[in-house]
Write an enzyme that holds these catalytic residues in place. Structure first.
Site, PDB file in Angstrom:
ATOM      1  N   ARG A  51       0.807  -1.220   0.000  1.00  0.00           N
ATOM      2  CA  ARG A  51       0.000   0.000   0.000  1.00  0.00           C
ATOM      3  C   ARG A  51       0.842   1.273   0.000  1.00  0.00           C
ATOM      4  O   ARG A  51       0.386   2.316  -0.420  1.00  0.00           O
ATOM      5  CB  ARG A  51      -0.939  -0.010   1.210  1.00  0.00           C
ATOM      6  CG  ARG A  51      -2.234  -0.750   0.891  1.00  0.00           C
ATOM      7  CD  ARG A  51      -3.269  -0.418   1.885  1.00  0.00           C
ATOM      8  NE  ARG A  51      -2.704  -0.538   3.226  1.00  0.00           N
ATOM      9  CZ  ARG A  51      -3.400  -0.454   4.339  1.00  0.00           C
ATOM     10  NH1 ARG A  51      -4.680  -0.235   4.289  1.00  0.00           N
ATOM     11  NH2 ARG A  51      -2.834  -0.574   5.514  1.00  0.00           N
ATOM     12  N   LYS A 150       2.227 -18.679   7.036  1.00  0.00           N
ATOM     13  CA  LYS A 150       1.446 -18.847   8.242  1.00  0.00           C
ATOM     14  C   LYS A 150       1.188 -17.488   8.902  1.00  0.00           C
ATOM     15  O   LYS A 150       1.946 -16.560   8.617  1.00  0.00           O
ATOM     16  CB  LYS A 150       2.145 -19.806   9.207  1.00  0.00           C
ATOM     17  CG  LYS A 150       3.496 -19.275   9.711  1.00  0.00           C
ATOM     18  CD  LYS A 150       4.070 -20.184  10.734  1.00  0.00           C
ATOM     19  CE  LYS A 150       3.699 -19.726  12.112  1.00  0.00           C
ATOM     20  NZ  LYS A 150       4.650 -18.797  12.714  1.00  0.00           N
ATOM     21  N   HIS A 180       8.674 -22.503   6.887  1.00  0.00           N
ATOM     22  CA  HIS A 180      10.083 -22.337   6.517  1.00  0.00           C
ATOM     23  C   HIS A 180      10.992 -23.375   7.185  1.00  0.00           C
ATOM     24  O   HIS A 180      12.099 -23.603   6.736  1.00  0.00           O
ATOM     25  CB  HIS A 180      10.556 -20.894   6.761  1.00  0.00           C
ATOM     26  CG  HIS A 180      10.833 -20.560   8.192  1.00  0.00           C
ATOM     27  ND1 HIS A 180       9.846 -20.208   9.078  1.00  0.00           N
ATOM     28  CD2 HIS A 180      11.989 -20.515   8.898  1.00  0.00           C
ATOM     29  CE1 HIS A 180      10.387 -19.962  10.258  1.00  0.00           C
ATOM     30  NE2 HIS A 180      11.691 -20.139  10.171  1.00  0.00           N
ATOM     31  N   LYS A 184      14.866 -25.805   5.944  1.00  0.00           N
ATOM     32  CA  LYS A 184      16.157 -25.772   6.643  1.00  0.00           C
ATOM     33  C   LYS A 184      16.989 -26.990   6.222  1.00  0.00           C
ATOM     34  O   LYS A 184      16.464 -28.094   6.106  1.00  0.00           O
ATOM     35  CB  LYS A 184      15.958 -25.762   8.159  1.00  0.00           C
ATOM     36  CG  LYS A 184      15.401 -24.437   8.657  1.00  0.00           C
ATOM     37  CD  LYS A 184      15.394 -24.370  10.157  1.00  0.00           C
ATOM     38  CE  LYS A 184      14.623 -23.169  10.666  1.00  0.00           C
ATOM     39  NZ  LYS A 184      15.408 -21.942  10.788  1.00  0.00           N
ATOM     40  N   GLU A 218      14.242 -20.346  21.652  1.00  0.00           N
ATOM     41  CA  GLU A 218      14.691 -19.053  21.116  1.00  0.00           C
ATOM     42  C   GLU A 218      15.134 -18.177  22.270  1.00  0.00           C
ATOM     43  O   GLU A 218      14.536 -18.225  23.351  1.00  0.00           O
ATOM     44  CB  GLU A 218      13.541 -18.354  20.393  1.00  0.00           C
ATOM     45  CG  GLU A 218      13.013 -19.125  19.199  1.00  0.00           C
ATOM     46  CD  GLU A 218      11.995 -18.292  18.447  1.00  0.00           C
ATOM     47  OE1 GLU A 218      12.399 -17.567  17.529  1.00  0.00           O
ATOM     48  OE2 GLU A 218      10.805 -18.353  18.793  1.00  0.00           O
ATOM     49  N   ASP A 237       1.792 -20.506  17.318  1.00  0.00           N
ATOM     50  CA  ASP A 237       2.894 -19.904  16.559  1.00  0.00           C
ATOM     51  C   ASP A 237       3.948 -20.936  16.148  1.00  0.00           C
ATOM     52  O   ASP A 237       4.522 -20.834  15.063  1.00  0.00           O
ATOM     53  CB  ASP A 237       3.543 -18.791  17.404  1.00  0.00           C
ATOM     54  CG  ASP A 237       4.601 -18.006  16.640  1.00  0.00           C
ATOM     55  OD1 ASP A 237       4.303 -17.579  15.511  1.00  0.00           O
ATOM     56  OD2 ASP A 237       5.715 -17.835  17.159  1.00  0.00           O
ATOM     57  N   HIS A 242       5.631 -25.624  12.760  1.00  0.00           N
ATOM     58  CA  HIS A 242       7.017 -26.081  12.701  1.00  0.00           C
ATOM     59  C   HIS A 242       7.256 -27.380  13.474  1.00  0.00           C
ATOM     60  O   HIS A 242       7.873 -28.309  12.978  1.00  0.00           O
ATOM     61  CB  HIS A 242       7.971 -25.021  13.264  1.00  0.00           C
ATOM     62  CG  HIS A 242       7.815 -23.672  12.649  1.00  0.00           C
ATOM     63  ND1 HIS A 242       7.543 -23.482  11.311  1.00  0.00           N
ATOM     64  CD2 HIS A 242       7.888 -22.423  13.177  1.00  0.00           C
ATOM     65  CE1 HIS A 242       7.468 -22.176  11.056  1.00  0.00           C
ATOM     66  NE2 HIS A 242       7.666 -21.513  12.173  1.00  0.00           N
ATOM     67  N   LYS A 341      10.117 -18.566  23.951  1.00  0.00           N
ATOM     68  CA  LYS A 341      10.876 -17.332  23.734  1.00  0.00           C
ATOM     69  C   LYS A 341      11.661 -17.028  25.012  1.00  0.00           C
ATOM     70  O   LYS A 341      11.276 -17.452  26.101  1.00  0.00           O
ATOM     71  CB  LYS A 341       9.927 -16.159  23.469  1.00  0.00           C
ATOM     72  CG  LYS A 341       8.973 -16.394  22.296  1.00  0.00           C
ATOM     73  CD  LYS A 341       9.427 -15.656  21.067  1.00  0.00           C
ATOM     74  CE  LYS A 341       8.493 -15.833  19.910  1.00  0.00           C
ATOM     75  NZ  LYS A 341       9.197 -15.986  18.635  1.00  0.00           N
TER      76      LYS A 341
END
Ligand code: BG6
Length: 491
Positions: A51, A150, A180, A184, A218, A237, A242, A341
């Site tokens: 946009r 996703k 993704h 890998k 992570e 998530d 994954h 996380k």
């Protein structure tokens, strides 16, 4: 050892969300790397669409900055960047109105490449509008593919609606649902390890394997995505996509070939064999966590609630769970999954623990005999370690010790490890769907995840706090230790 780059046919890649975060961090750098590798044939073009009102020159500046920011210094080649930028165009477009569509149509049709890939790096709420515009503007040919990122839904019902919407305009063989993780390097090596070696497959079952652990840890926090993340949480998530994809690759039967449907069929069977976790057993089989303040990624960090500026969120930033696959191969072999996380480190790995030896011929002075483990490290330091017992060298009598047969990819190959997106975008161009998710896979994954979400809600299962920089809440340790096992020490 080096590998060969095989050029792909010319294509137009139209990136919706072209000035967004994914395009900047992943898609433009990945496309630049393929340019540098000599994989493009002329006239390949990359068309940014979003946009934002900007000129083609502005967009080229955005792309140049993205490359400088997100590609390693020694992989920057100014001449290649210039050649790459010559492929770039831009249109300001609004998915929800007719604005910009005639320009896009003119651009695409004035120099048509046979292959056209529309990459939707935008909110799923726009998928339907974009698909309809593509159709009504007559932009879909037989050789057109659509790539979607996703989250594909937030539960089964919403995933079905999204799939119906895209499916009303595109055939299933034109739809590339990206996960993704499947791009890998080491994830693909898992397939090589299992199916290109005779060694493991005879042992790959409940007679010889005690349990499997999959960790995707992570150290980062929300990275500016609080708005999305707080409505999703770690289960949606990371686990729904994954982690279940990794579980499928470990657990699936050998497909008849690497052809996309053959692989998807086997993965769907695994997903459908997952034993449901429901309101009745969700509390003993899952742990939800949320990070508190602590130290992570090299410094002090705030709590999730402070990051969010919201004191009431019950969204999980960590989840650990015990999954079981109800089929002959995997009966009574738990798969322990954990992801979060702000954990102690960034590390993703799959650990397959074999059963202990049935009888020891050694004196107790020889030491403890540890069960064999196969550790497949996805990141960082990609590689595979097979832990075995040996005799400690030297004259000290029979003492046993565990050592790894170490297949560290970084040390064995001269090449850079390409980012998952490089491989996946080239697979889109080639029309190879093996490393993407078929509709029924996504829906089967939600079918298993939905009852967990419902169970959490009906049990009002609260998140357990954990200090940032640790391995998650104590409940995660209890989950596995209750079964007489421990999380693999990744350090
Ligand atoms: C994404 C998640 O799909 O994967 C992110 O939405 C997560 O929350 C990311 O950080 C992890 O990917 P990688 O490749 O860095 O392990």
């Amino acid at each position: 050892m080096t590998s060969q780059t095989i050029p792909v046919e010319p294509f137009d890649c139209i990136v919706f969300g072209g000035s967004g975060d994914l395009a900047e961090r992943k898609l433009i750098p990945a496309l630049y790397q393929r340019q540098r590798a000599g994989q493009f044939s002329d006239p390949t073009r990359i068309i940014g669409a979003s946009r934002s009102e900007m000129s083609v020159e502005d967009y080229k500046t955005f792309a140049r900055n993205a490359i400088h920011e997100h590609v390693k210094k020694d992989e920057i080649d100014e001449e290649q960047i210039e050649q790459f930028l010559q492929r770039i165009s831009y249109v300001a477009i609004d998915a929800k109105s007719d604005q910009g569509w005639p320009e896009l149509k003119k651009l695409i049709k004035n120099k048509p490449a046979d292959i056209r890939a529309f990459y939707l790096a935008v909110s799923p709420s726009l998928f339907g509008d974009i698909a309809k515009q593509l159709k009504s503007n007559d932009l879909i040919t037989d050789q057109t593919r659509i790539v979607v990122e996703k989250p594909i839904g937030r539960d089964l019902a919403s995933a079905q609606i999204l799939n119906d919407t895209i499916g009303s305009v595109f055939r299933e063989d034109q739809i590339f649902r990206i996960d993704h993780y499947l791009g890998k390097e080491t994830v693909q090596n898992l397939m090589a390890l299992r199916f290109a070696n005779a060694l493991y497959e005879p042992l790959w079952n409940s007679a010889h394997i005690d349990h499997v652990q999959i960790t995707v840890a992570e150290s980062v926090g929300l990275e500016g995505r609080a708005g999305y993340y707080d409505t999703a949480g770690a289960l949606r998530d990371m686990v729904q996509n994954h982690m279940l994809q990794l579980l499928c690759l470990v657990a699936m039967e050998p497909p008849a070939s690497l052809e996309a449907d053959a692989v998807h069929d086997e993965k769907v069977k695994v997903l459908r064999s997952l034993v449901p976790i429901t309101a009745d057993n969700v509390q003993e089989n899952t742990v939800r966590g949320q990070y508190r303040a602590g130290a992570s990624a090299g410094g002090p960090v705030k709590s999730y609630l402070d990051d969010l500026e919201n004191n009431t969120s019950n969204t999980e930033t960590f989840v650990a769970l015990k999954a079981e696959i109800g089929n002959w191969r995997w009966a009574n072999v738990p798969f322990y999954l954990r992801t979060g996380k702000r954990l102690a480190e960034r590390v993703s790995e799959i650990v397959v623990t074999f059963k202990p030896i049935p009888h020891s011929i050694f004196e107790s002075s020889a030491g403890h005999i540890t069960a064999n483990q196969l550790v497949i490290r996805l990141q960082p330091d990609e590689g595979v370690k097979q832990w075995i017992m040996i005799k400690d060298p030297g004259p000290g009598g029979m003492r046993l010790r565990q050592i790894p047969l170490d297949m560290s990819f970084a040390a064995s190959f001269d090449e850079r490890n390409p980012d998952a997106y490089e491989r996946l975008i080239m697979d889109v161009v080639r029309g190879n769907q093996t490393l993407f998710m078929r509709r029924d896979e996504v829906e089967a994954a939600w079918r298993w995840v939905d009852p967990i979400l419902e169970g959490w809600e009906s049990n009002e299962q609260k998140v357990q706090g954990y200090t940032s920089g640790t391995w998650g809440p104590s409940g995660s340790i209890a989950l596995i230790e209750r079964d007489g096992r421990t999380w693999h020490d990744s350090l």
